[in-house]
Design an enzyme around this catalytic site. Sequence first.
Site, PDB file in Angstrom:
ATOM      1  N   ILE A  33     -16.718  -1.133  16.324  1.00  0.00           N
ATOM      2  CA  ILE A  33     -15.985  -0.083  17.044  1.00  0.00           C
ATOM      3  C   ILE A  33     -15.325  -0.786  18.220  1.00  0.00           C
ATOM      4  O   ILE A  33     -16.017  -1.307  19.103  1.00  0.00           O
ATOM      5  CB  ILE A  33     -16.919   1.033  17.549  1.00  0.00           C
ATOM      6  CG1 ILE A  33     -17.601   1.725  16.369  1.00  0.00           C
ATOM      7  CG2 ILE A  33     -16.138   2.032  18.387  1.00  0.00           C
ATOM      8  CD1 ILE A  33     -18.532   2.867  16.783  1.00  0.00           C
ATOM      9  N   TYR A  62       0.832  -1.216   0.000  1.00  0.00           N
ATOM     10  CA  TYR A  62       0.000   0.000   0.000  1.00  0.00           C
ATOM     11  C   TYR A  62       0.864   1.263   0.000  1.00  0.00           C
ATOM     12  O   TYR A  62       0.801   2.085  -0.925  1.00  0.00           O
ATOM     13  CB  TYR A  62      -0.941  -0.056   1.211  1.00  0.00           C
ATOM     14  CG  TYR A  62      -1.635   1.237   1.558  1.00  0.00           C
ATOM     15  CD1 TYR A  62      -2.212   2.037   0.571  1.00  0.00           C
ATOM     16  CD2 TYR A  62      -1.728   1.662   2.886  1.00  0.00           C
ATOM     17  CE1 TYR A  62      -2.858   3.221   0.899  1.00  0.00           C
ATOM     18  CE2 TYR A  62      -2.369   2.840   3.224  1.00  0.00           C
ATOM     19  CZ  TYR A  62      -2.929   3.620   2.236  1.00  0.00           C
ATOM     20  OH  TYR A  62      -3.557   4.783   2.558  1.00  0.00           O
ATOM     21  N   LEU A  87       5.731 -10.353  -2.705  1.00  0.00           N
ATOM     22  CA  LEU A  87       4.290 -10.404  -2.998  1.00  0.00           C
ATOM     23  C   LEU A  87       3.501 -11.183  -1.945  1.00  0.00           C
ATOM     24  O   LEU A  87       2.387 -11.630  -2.208  1.00  0.00           O
ATOM     25  CB  LEU A  87       4.018 -10.964  -4.408  1.00  0.00           C
ATOM     26  CG  LEU A  87       4.602 -10.142  -5.572  1.00  0.00           C
ATOM     27  CD1 LEU A  87       4.251 -10.790  -6.927  1.00  0.00           C
ATOM     28  CD2 LEU A  87       4.081  -8.702  -5.558  1.00  0.00           C
ATOM     29  N   GLY A 143       2.015  -7.687  -0.841  1.00  0.00           N
ATOM     30  CA  GLY A 143       1.810  -6.783  -1.981  1.00  0.00           C
ATOM     31  C   GLY A 143       1.067  -7.454  -3.128  1.00  0.00           C
ATOM     32  O   GLY A 143       0.743  -8.650  -3.072  1.00  0.00           O
ATOM     33  N   ALA A 150      -6.911  -5.486  21.966  1.00  0.00           N
ATOM     34  CA  ALA A 150      -5.684  -5.529  22.775  1.00  0.00           C
ATOM     35  C   ALA A 150      -4.606  -4.661  22.151  1.00  0.00           C
ATOM     36  O   ALA A 150      -4.421  -4.668  20.930  1.00  0.00           O
ATOM     37  CB  ALA A 150      -5.180  -6.967  22.884  1.00  0.00           C
ATOM     38  N   TYR A 181       5.373  -6.126  17.075  1.00  0.00           N
ATOM     39  CA  TYR A 181       5.482  -5.320  15.855  1.00  0.00           C
ATOM     40  C   TYR A 181       6.328  -4.071  16.127  1.00  0.00           C
ATOM     41  O   TYR A 181       7.330  -3.810  15.449  1.00  0.00           O
ATOM     42  CB  TYR A 181       4.088  -4.948  15.337  1.00  0.00           C
ATOM     43  CG  TYR A 181       4.119  -3.844  14.314  1.00  0.00           C
ATOM     44  CD1 TYR A 181       4.850  -3.990  13.149  1.00  0.00           C
ATOM     45  CD2 TYR A 181       3.436  -2.640  14.525  1.00  0.00           C
ATOM     46  CE1 TYR A 181       4.903  -2.966  12.207  1.00  0.00           C
ATOM     47  CE2 TYR A 181       3.473  -1.620  13.602  1.00  0.00           C
ATOM     48  CZ  TYR A 181       4.212  -1.781  12.446  1.00  0.00           C
ATOM     49  OH  TYR A 181       4.272  -0.762  11.524  1.00  0.00           O
ATOM     50  N   ASP A 203      -4.282  -1.327  22.002  1.00  0.00           N
ATOM     51  CA  ASP A 203      -4.630  -0.021  21.423  1.00  0.00           C
ATOM     52  C   ASP A 203      -4.509   1.107  22.458  1.00  0.00           C
ATOM     53  O   ASP A 203      -5.328   1.187  23.377  1.00  0.00           O
ATOM     54  CB  ASP A 203      -6.092  -0.023  20.932  1.00  0.00           C
ATOM     55  CG  ASP A 203      -6.228  -0.490  19.505  1.00  0.00           C
ATOM     56  OD1 ASP A 203      -5.225  -0.493  18.769  1.00  0.00           O
ATOM     57  OD2 ASP A 203      -7.362  -0.850  19.121  1.00  0.00           O
TER      58      ASP A 203
HETATM   59  N1  UDP Z   1     -10.719   0.172  14.761  1.00  0.00           N
HETATM   60  C1  UDP Z   1     -12.068  -0.077  14.950  1.00  0.00           C
HETATM   61  N2  UDP Z   1     -12.684  -0.945  14.080  1.00  0.00           N
HETATM   62  C2  UDP Z   1     -12.048  -1.563  13.058  1.00  0.00           C
HETATM   63  C3  UDP Z   1     -10.664  -1.299  12.875  1.00  0.00           C
HETATM   64  C4  UDP Z   1     -10.043  -0.429  13.750  1.00  0.00           C
HETATM   65  O1  UDP Z   1     -12.687   0.459  15.860  1.00  0.00           O
HETATM   66  O2  UDP Z   1     -12.664  -2.349  12.306  1.00  0.00           O
HETATM   67  C5  UDP Z   1     -10.044   1.136  15.640  1.00  0.00           C
HETATM   68  C6  UDP Z   1      -8.806   0.595  16.313  1.00  0.00           C
HETATM   69  O3  UDP Z   1      -9.137  -0.031  17.523  1.00  0.00           O
HETATM   70  C7  UDP Z   1      -7.970   1.853  16.473  1.00  0.00           C
HETATM   71  C8  UDP Z   1      -8.361   2.732  15.288  1.00  0.00           C
HETATM   72  O4  UDP Z   1      -9.610   2.205  14.829  1.00  0.00           O
HETATM   73  O5  UDP Z   1      -8.346   2.532  17.654  1.00  0.00           O
HETATM   74  C9  UDP Z   1      -7.380   2.675  14.137  1.00  0.00           C
HETATM   75  O6  UDP Z   1      -7.096   1.320  13.877  1.00  0.00           O
HETATM   76  P1  UDP Z   1      -6.334   0.831  12.589  1.00  0.00           P
HETATM   77  O7  UDP Z   1      -6.279  -0.662  12.647  1.00  0.00           O
HETATM   78  O8  UDP Z   1      -6.928   1.454  11.368  1.00  0.00           O
HETATM   79  O9  UDP Z   1      -4.869   1.443  12.740  1.00  0.00           O
HETATM   80  P2  UDP Z   1      -3.797   1.318  13.955  1.00  0.00           P
HETATM   81  O10 UDP Z   1      -4.021   2.546  14.801  1.00  0.00           O
HETATM   82  O11 UDP Z   1      -4.017   0.032  14.668  1.00  0.00           O
HETATM   83  O12 UDP Z   1      -2.495   1.364  13.236  1.00  0.00           O
END
Ligand code: UDP
Length: 323
Positions: free
Chosen positions: A205, A11, A33, A36, A277, A141, A279
């Site tokens: 969410i 991406y 790939l 990708g 987990a 990660y 976040d």
């Molecule tokens: N998130 C969500 N629903 C989804 C995917 C992500 O609520 O289907 C939330 C996730 O918990 C985080 C935010 O959206 O708080 C951004 O998540 P994403 O995976 O896009 O990026 P990250 O911050 O993990 O790199």
Amino acid sequence: MKLFVTGGAGYIGSICVEEILNAGHSVTVFDNLSEGHRGALDPRATFVQGDLLNPAEVGSALAESGAEAVMHFAANALVGESMTNPTKYFRNNVTGGMHLLEAMAFCGVRKIVFSSTCATFGTPERVPIDETFPQRPINPYGESKLMFEQMLRWYDELHGIKYVALRYFNAAGASQRFGEDHRIETHLIPNVLKVALGQKESVSIFGTDYPTPDGTCIRDYIHILDLAQAHMLALGSKESAKYNLGTGGGTSVREIIATCEKVTGKAIRVQEQPRRAGDPARLIASSEKIHDELGWKPKFGAIEGIIESAWQWHLAHPFGYQG
Ligand code: UDP
């Protein structure tokens, strides 16, 4: 300039390759790939299918490319997966990265721009996050990316390889031609847009009880073309440096969903779920350092424009690169 780009079919890599080519440079893409897509390869670039875990493959591809600099995007990048399969992250991101640095030292390539991440900071004590914050990853990660940042310092000291590590916050949006298509989509914006396209019933969410104004997580979404611009500036920088890269603004999960409704004109069904987990509640960048030192300034800052570009790409490619 001749560039060697790992992960140029992914991406972020594909859109940066497009911008580098538009600026008149030539590019060899090195990609296995696994993440990708062939369809994300810019036809103007030379493509070598190969794996960073194979030192001979990366060594000969780099030597043949005649590159003067490397951009290193290739990596696994899912927080959740790294918590269940840490070996994959240390193997691909650390061992694979080490083979690349070894090949650079051998071939005399003295410049690298590296895709690092805000996940190297873990849970910050406050926001915005600047470069002086302690790096304490809370998942493999982030740890794997931090380990590579630390290796960079030694390849600079011992082999004179100058580096710029860019700690991305949340990359989003699309160019006219290339966009976000993961085989397993976990990211918020593409998942919301899949609901708008009628491909998913609802979007989850993850967590509504965070200490934020609407209870959902806040992230700093940066347009992919602004991110690509930062890579171009990093390429021209003579000194080694680490920069945080975001807009300095934050958008909550609920605000993202509301903006997607506005942009697409579709109602988005949501399902409120427990927290995911690993976040942190808020991740917002201070990008003053890259602004002051390299003159980087986001041009596409507003979230509506970012989502609009993603939506246009999804409308044109409803099934991503398979469609
Ligand atoms: N998130 C969500 N629903 C989804 C995917 C992500 O609520 O289907 C939330 C996730 O918990 C985080 C935010 O959206 O708080 C951004 O998540 P994403 O995976 O896009 O990026 P990250 O911050 O993990 O790199």
